[in-house]
Design a protein around this motif. Structure first.
Motif, PDB file in Angstrom:
ATOM      1  N   ASP A1461       0.947  -1.148  -0.316  1.00 30.52           N
ATOM      2  CA  ASP A1461       0.024  -0.164  -0.044  1.00 30.52           C
ATOM      3  C   ASP A1461       0.893   0.902  -0.408  1.00 30.52           C
ATOM      4  N   LYS A1464       2.012   1.384  -3.852  1.00 25.13           N
ATOM      5  CA  LYS A1464       1.291   1.748  -4.347  1.00 25.13           C
ATOM      6  C   LYS A1464       0.736   3.856  -3.914  1.00 25.13           C
ATOM      7  N   GLU A1465       0.875   4.331  -3.141  1.00 25.76           N
ATOM      8  CA  GLU A1465       0.459   5.359  -2.516  1.00 25.76           C
ATOM      9  C   GLU A1465       1.370   6.044  -3.196  1.00 25.76           C
ATOM     10  N   ASN A1468       1.662   5.798  -7.268  1.00 28.99           N
ATOM     11  CA  ASN A1468       0.838   7.245  -7.738  1.00 28.99           C
ATOM     12  C   ASN A1468       1.063   8.720  -7.833  1.00 28.99           C
ATOM     13  N   ASP A1469       2.070   8.991  -6.594  1.00 29.59           N
ATOM     14  CA  ASP A1469       2.521  10.475  -6.311  1.00 29.59           C
ATOM     15  C   ASP A1469       3.363  10.473  -7.509  1.00 29.59           C
TER      16      ASP A1469
END
Length: 1486
Positions: A1461, A1464-1465, A1468-1469
């Motif tokens: 997680d 993933k964050e 994405n950033d």
């Protein structure tokens, strides 16, 4: 054994045995191991106790000394280590109550009668009992005994005993209070605890606490009490009162008593009979019989504050505000001031008022700080009971004003803060007694008054009722009063407060206030001014108030609403027409006699005129819509104008009368008239044609008027101080205000002053400067300005040299004052002296013309005056100088020299430069009388030569050498010093003498350096200098071989300094010159001659004394300079190898150099404590190392020097600071040693260094230290780690050419992994982090071949840095962000390293997903500060740029769910903020 037992027992009980023998026997029985008695300790203690009990019950007669020895015997037993060991081992010793009772009785007797017989012994016995818990149980088991003991002890202390008993007594009290507090904690009967405290301990406890708080025993002496013990006892007394009087269980009783509530709770049966606890306490408090009358008032007052504090600490809470208030009137009623009637103004002394007002202040502050007074709740629920009480307090304070006491002002301030309505009914009386009619002189009282007025104005400003407040102020000013007795209304404090308030007010309120003051002035004062001094003084007060309002209102500007501008315009017109002009019209005295009312009216009128003119000008400049009645300020052709142009409607003839009238006395009016003339000059300068003849004539006249107005007053010496407020200008402070006005506006005035006025200003400036060391003001000193402060400010101002006319006049004035002192010491006819020293008699501007004319004559056809001046001065110095100064004259001239030292002497124009040079040189060669001490004489001479040095470095130095040869100056200076030195009875190693030699040496060296820089007949001057030194008296004495005691040692040192400075200048100069030139050849011979002379003097000076000898600083420095010159002489012309050149000169001094070298090596540790000597020694060693032919053949110089320096560094007696100071000099020496050292020398150095460092354990902790605390300790000091990392980075930066073996480079990674990064302070962490980063960066940039195979090792070290930044940059639960800047700096370094890694994509692409995985695994463990996280993410984004799509899929599949997680964050950033941005940039990239 039985015989021993029966014998001792019978003899102690026998009546026939003398008490002397009994005591000896008892003492023997106690200490002897051969005496066997069953339960011996108990038996002997009981015997002594029974004897004392029988004596005090009159059953036994004993002499006093026997009684005292019995007490001492018990004391010895109680304090013996033997008894303590027995008690510790569980042995039971029973103390009978009879012993405790007689102890209590004795202490009670001491407290009542004051007798101190046996008091120390009894107290020590009591201390022995209370110190041992096993013995103290007899007191703690019977509470009444402890209460009685504590009461008697406190009463005994209240008698204020002195001497040795004090410390003993308070130690016992401290112990007793400690035991009683434990009893109170265990007490289950609150009524008994309350009764014990109020009946027995309250009164003595309060008195004792008061005495301790007042510092009764804090004076140094035999009865001094330790502050810590005093504080502890006070705290214990407070705790005792809180636990006894204000117990939680008594809250209901206090409520019943204070709130008249009937508690229906039947569970408090024991409390039913305790009806009035507060009444009980207050009855005991105000009882008049328990302490001396002189103490009673202060004891009660201080106790009132304490009891209220304890009550609040115990019972204050939500819902108890009214209860906490109801105590307040009861306690306030205990104070004497609460019973004063209005007419009883002098019923209390000032000290009583001070004490009780301080208590009232504490009570009111407690109310305010604890929010006990809620205005709404008090009005709605409690019928304003609190408000009425505070009104009563306010009326009391107003009716009995105590303006000299700061606490009185602070009480009123707190009442205003509580509710302004408390004081509003008495607002006029408050303003009168606390401000307008108050006589306040002491600084602390003024600050308290200022705080009150500030609170008053701030409160009414928030209420938007400032005009209402001013209405009351005007009412007080205008009511009948003895105006002459009033102090200035707007002194510094009130004026500052009022200014701050006015600046925050809207213009509408300002205009309302302004209008109000005008109306009052017109209606109540103006019609009655004539012949009424009181009304005239009122007019001055109102004028000061108007001035303050108008000067501190917001200025009109383009954004001001038009109605406000029009209203302001009307107010200005009305003020001029209805007030200023009528007041000025009154200034027409009918006769020559000046009445007081006229003087005050003139002050008032001129103050308003100046105020109106200034404000009118400000409005005209800032607001285009404001139309001045005086006409436009700018852009108008100048006409012949006078003051009426500033004040329309006043005729010129009337102004002349006013000026003539005002000039007759020193007052505010004259100051304001000067301000009007200054305003007129400003208006003139703002005209377009201000350079016209009429304008310049007007400006000069106005400037002359301002300067001349106060000329007579400035000529009178005054020490008055002024608070810089216009309203306080008086006859006393006018000179200060006048000087302040001139100095503040010098930039305007100076251009239009005539030369006489400029010289006058310069003389005033010099006369008013503080001479000598100015006294530092105390903390309570008011920041007022004086003539001295103003003059010091202008002297230190950077603008002062820019005002050339004043600066020049000041220089001439200063020179004239110094010359006058010199001439006062003339021992010959002044006419003869004026011929010999003409520059002392030159005056003012004539000096400039005189020296400029002389310069004009210099040339191929002119007459050169160099020989004339120098020879005259030299002949005077050699024969008998015509001036001699004594001690007082020297002190005076030193004051002027200090002033001179603040001037920029190095930027003087040529005429002044020459004049000052000759003046200072004349001072330096002046004879000093017998009344001048050696220290004073040396200070004077050092100051003279330091100032000559400043001139020597000045831009006009060439002008001096036009009238004097350098060699002549050299000869004059040294001839004078040789003659003067024989009169200095001072030790050769005295710091003042050494400093003097340093100053003289610097001056002479700079003089000769100037000679070389300007190329002023080098051979001629240096030949004359060398010839002079060889023929000087000290040199002749040294060459003659006279006995040392018959010679002048000071002169010999001066000669040595001169010769070595000559060598020091010539040596490097000749080294830089080319061979074959005629001048260098001649100078080379002069240098050799100087070196021979220096060597001869050094040989004489270096003879050891009879009582041991240590190398002096002068000798070390001289030998160093001689050796340096010797080396320069033999490597002239670029010869690099010094050892190839040897001749007789060098060899002739070889023995001297070698002897000094040997002694320096042996004395180096001793010299380390002397900074200058040690530096000189290191400098000599550095030079000695460069001369191989001087080195001993047997021993290695390298080895000897290294070991000697090593001893210094290893010496524990040498402070760390000294080692740090000498580090640069050691570095220079080691650099020379390493450069020419052999392989063996380097092996020696490395061996010694490695012996000092245990390399194998340098960064490794001991394996056995597994506990957490031990692991936090740093095994190696960072002072070792940081230099090693610096060296490592420096070596790695040399690249692959220097370190070709990759294995050697890879060893650096092992070092980096062992450097500690945990448990470091922020600065230490930042320092270590930076060095680790530098090492990694050096490997990455300079060793690409290593990086091909060592990337995993590199990443291991780099990840340590990343993780440490995460650890240090995490958000703490409780902690400041003070360390965040350092962490951010480290995070930026990490981001930069990420960018360098990304730049080498080929090598790191394979490892990029693992780097990202390492990052997300670690970042999910902590919560980072956003700034730190942002920097780290920017770096990781660059690594993600290297990752391919399969790498991203690999990460998504392999990471754990929680970490996935986070990734993933992050990804994405990355896509949103980083990749999208760069993709957008690529579109516009060609």
């Amino acid at each position: 054994m039985a015989a021993v037992y029966s014998g001792i027992s019978l003899k102690l009980k026998s009546k026939t045995t003398s008490w002397e023998d009994k005591l000896k026997l008892a003492h023997f029985a106690w200490i002897s191991h051969q005496c066997f008695l069953p339960n011996k300790e108990q038996v002997l203690l009981d015997w002594a106790r029974q004897s004392l009990v029988a004596f005090y019950k009159k059953k036994l007669e004993l002499k006093e000394d026997i009684v005292e020895r019995l007490w001492m015997y018990i004391d010895n037993i109680l304090h013996s280590r033997k008894l303590q060991n027995l008690l510790k081992n569980g042995k039971t010793i029973n103390l009978q109550i009879s012993l405790v009772k007689i102890i209590n009785e004795r202490i009670a007797e001491f407290s009542h009668s004051g007798s101190q017989r046996n008091i120390c012994a009894v107290l020590r016995c009591c201390q022995g009992i209370l110190s041992a818990p096993a013995l103290a149980v007899i007191y703690t088991a019977k509470q009444e005994l402890m209460v009685a003991l504590l009461s008697h002890l406190c009463w005994l202390a209240c008698r204020q005993p002195e001497g040795a008993v004090v410390a003993q007594l308070f130690e016992v009290i401290h112990l007793a209070l400690g035991h009683y507090l434990l009893i109170q904690q265990q007490q289950v009967n609150p009524r008994r605890a309350f009764g014990d405290v109020t009946a027995h301990l309250l009164q003595p406890g309060l008195v004792l606490r008061h005495l301790l708080s007042g510092g009764t025993w804090s004076q140094a002496g035999q009865g001094q009490l330790r502050q810590v013990l005093s504080r502890d006892i006070r705290n214990q007394i407070e705790a005792m009162l809180r636990r006894g009087v204000f117990q939680p269980e008594l809250l209901s009783s206090y409520k019943e008593e204070l709130l008249d509530q009937q508690q229906g709770d039947t569970k408090t049966g024991a409390m039913k009979n305790l009806l009035a606890p507060m009444d009980t306490v207050l009855t005991r408090l105000v009882d008049a019989g328990y302490c001396a009358t002189s103490l009673h008032t202060s004891v009660v007052a201080n106790s009132v504050a304490l009891l209220y504090k304890l009550f609040l600490d115990s019972y204050f809470g939500e819902g108890n505000q009214l209860l906490c208030f109801q105590v307040l009137p009861r306690l306030f009623g205990c104070l004497k001031i609460s019973h004063l009637q209005e007419e009883q103004r002098k019923a209390l002394s000032t000290s009583d008022w001070t004490t009780e007002l301080l208590v009232v202040e504490q009570l009111l502050n407690s109310v305010a700080n604890n929010n006990i007074y809620n205005i709404a709740a008090d009005r709605i629920r409690h019928e304003e009971v609190q408000f009425h009480f505070y009104r009563r307090v306010a009326e009391l304070l107003i009716n009995h004003a105590q303006a000299p006491i700061p606490a009185w002002f602070r009480c009123l301030k707190t009442l205003i803060s509580l509710n302004h309505l408390i004081l509003e009914p008495d607002l006029d009386d408050l303003l009168a007694s606390a401000w307008i009619d108050a006589e306040v002189t002491e600084f602390r009282t003024k600050k308290a008054q200022e705080a009150l007025i500030h609170t008053l104005f701030q409160t009414y400003a928030k209420l938007r009722q400032v005009p209402r407040l001013f209405e009351e102020v005007l009412g007080v000013i205008c009511r009948p009063a003895a105006e002459a007795l009033r102090q200035p209304m707007l002194a510094s404090g009130p004026s500052t407060v009022l200014c701050a308030c006015l600046l925050e007010l809207p213009l509408s309120q300002i205009l309302d206030t302004w209008s109000l003051v005008l109306e009052k002035f017109q209606s109540l004062v103006l019609p009655y001014l004539e012949s009424d001094a009181d009304m005239a003084l009122k007019s001055l007060s109102l004028s000061s108030l108007l001035h303050c309002i108008m000067f501190n209102m917001r200025s009109l500007d383009s954004s001001t609403p038009l109605p406000i501008i029009r209203r302001t315009q009307c107010m200005m017109e009305r003020m001029l027409r209805e007030l200023v002009q009528p007041l000025l019209a009154l200034l027409d005295p009918p006769g020559p006699e000046l009445e007081l009312w006229l003087q005050k009216v003139s002050d008032s009128a001129l103050l308003l005129a100046y105020t109106w003119a200034q404000v009118d000008a400000m409005f005209s400049l800032n607001c285009s819509q404001y139309h001045s009645m005086s006409g436009a300020l700018t852009g108008v052709p100048l006409e012949i104008s006078d003051l009426p142009s500033l004040l329309p409607g006043i005729e010129t003839q009337h102004w002349k009368k006013i000026e003539k009238f005002t000039a007759q006395f020193n007052s505010l009016g004259r100051y304001c008239l000067e301000q009007l003339y200054l305003q007129k000059m400003k208006r003139t300068l703002m005209q377009t044609s201000f350079r016209s003849e009429e304008a310049l004539r007007s400006l000069r006249c106005d400037a002359a008027f301002i300067i001349g107005s106060g000329r007579k007053n400035l000529n009178q010496r005054t020490t008055a101080s002024w608070d810089s407020q216009v309203g306080t200008v008086s006859g006393l402070t006018y000179p200060v205000a006048h000087w302040h006005l001139i100095v503040s506006n010098l930039t305007i005035l100076i251009s239009y002053l005539c030369p006489d006025d400029v010289r006058y200003l310069a003389s005033v400036l010099l006369r008013t400067l503080p001479m000598g060391r100015a006294q530092d003001g105390s903390i309570d000193e008011e920041p007022y300005i004086t003539l001295q402060k103003i003059s010091r400010a202008i002297l230190n101002s950077p603008l002062f040299p820019e005002m050339q006319s004043l600066h020049s006049a000041f220089l001439m004035c200063l020179a004239a004052r110094c010359s006058s002192i010199l001439c006062s010491g003339a021992q010959r006819d002044s006419g003869l002296v004026s011929q010999q020293l003409p520059w002392l008699f030159e005056k003012d501007h004539m000096v400039v013309a005189h020296w400029e004319n002389r310069f004009a004559k210099i040339g191929p056809e002119g007459i050169e005056p160099r020989g004339e001046i120098a020879q005259n001065l030299l002949s005077l110095v050699k024969s008998d100088f015509p001036i001699q100064l004594e001690g007082e004259q020297l002190e005076s001239i030193l004051g002027f020299l200090e002033v001179m030292s603040t001037l920029q002497l190095d930027s003087l124009l040529p005429p002044y430069h020459v004049h000052y040079f000759l003046l200072l040189l004349s001072m330096a060669v002046t004879k000093l009388g017998c009344s001048c001490s050696s220290s004073l004489a040396l200070k004077f001479l050092m100051t003279c030569y330091q100032l000559l040095g400043y001139l020597q470095r000045g831009k006009s130095v060439r002008s001096v050498f036009k009238i004097m040869y350098v060699s002549d100056i050299f000869e004059i200076v040294l001839t004078s010093l040789f003659r003067a030195s024989s009169r200095f009875p001072i030790e050769m190693d005295d710091p003042t003498w050494l400093e003097f030699l340093q100053v003289i040496g610097t001056f002479l060296e700079e003089l000769m350096q100037m000679l070389i820089q300007m190329k002023l007949s080098l051979v001629l001057n240096f030949r004359k200098i060398t010839t002079f030194l060889s023929s000087s008296k000290p040199h002749m004495e040294a060459a003659s071989g006279k006995q040392l005691e018959n010679q002048n040692p000071q002169g010999r040192q001066l000669l040595l300094v001169s010769l070595t400075r000559l060598c020091h200048v010539l040596g490097p100069f000749l080294k830089e010159q080319k061979l074959g030139q005629e001048a260098p050849a001649a100078l080379s011979k002069l240098l050799q001659q100087a070196m021979l002379q220096t060597g001869a003097v050094l040989q004489l000076c270096s003879v050891p004394g009879a009582q041991g000898w240590c190398l002096p600083l002068v000798l070390i420095s001289s030998v160093s300079m001689l050796l340096e010159a010797d080396l320069c002489l033999h490597c002239r012309g670029g010869e690099a190898n010094i050892s190839q050149v040897t001749d007789g000169t060098l060899l002739s001094h070889a023995a001297l150099y070698q002897g000094v070298y040997s002694q320096i090596l042996s004395e180096l540790p001793a010299l380390a404590g002397q900074d200058q000597s040690f530096r000189a020694a290191l400098q000599f060693l550095t030079l000695f190392f460069l001369a191989p032919e001087l080195h001993p053949k047997k021993d290695s110089v390298f080895t000897s020097m290294f070991h000697s320096v090593r001893r210094v560094l290893a010496d524990p007696d040498i402070p760390v600071q000294v080692t740090q100071d000498i580090e640069p000099h050691l570095g220079a020496l080691f650099t020379q040693m390493i450069e020419v050292g052999t392989i063996e020398d380097l092996r020696l150095v490395m061996q010694c260094v490695l012996q000092g460092l245990d390399v194998s354990n340098m960064w490794k902790a001991d394996v056995q230290l597994l506990n957490r605390e031990a692991c936090q300790e740093q095994p190696v000091s960072l002072t070792v780690v940081e230099p090693v990392l610096d060296v490592l980075a420096a070596l790695l930066r040399q690249g692959e050419e220097a370190i070709s073996n990759p294995h050697h480079v890879s060893l650096a990674f092992s070092i980096l992994l062992t450097v500690p990064l945990d448990h470091l302070k922020p600065l230490e962490y930042g320092s270590v982090f930076l060095r680790l980063h530098n090492v990694l960066f050096s490997i990455l940039q300079c060793h690409p071949k290593v990086m091909l195979k060592a990337i995993p090792s590199f990443l291991n070290s780099f990840n340590r840095l990343v993780f440490s930044v995460m650890r240090e940059g995490r958000q703490k639960d409780k902690g400041s962000t003070d360390d965040l800047p350092m962490v951010l700096k480290c995070a930026r370094l990490v981001e930069r390293m990420y960018s360098h890694i990304a730049a080498q994509a080929e090598e790191f692409t394979v490892f990029s997903p693992f780097m990202v995985a390492q990052y997300v695994l670690e970042v999910q463990k902590v919560t980072l500060y956003p700034a730190v996280k942002s920097l780290l993410q920017e770096g990781v984004y660059l690594i993600l740029d290297l990752c391919t799509e399969p790498d991203i899929q690999f990460l998504r599949a392999s990471l754990q769910p929680g970490v996935r997680d986070i990734f993933k964050e992050l990804y994405n950033d990355y896509l949103k903020y980083h990749k999208a941005k760069h993709e957008g940039e690529k579109r516009y990239t060609a």
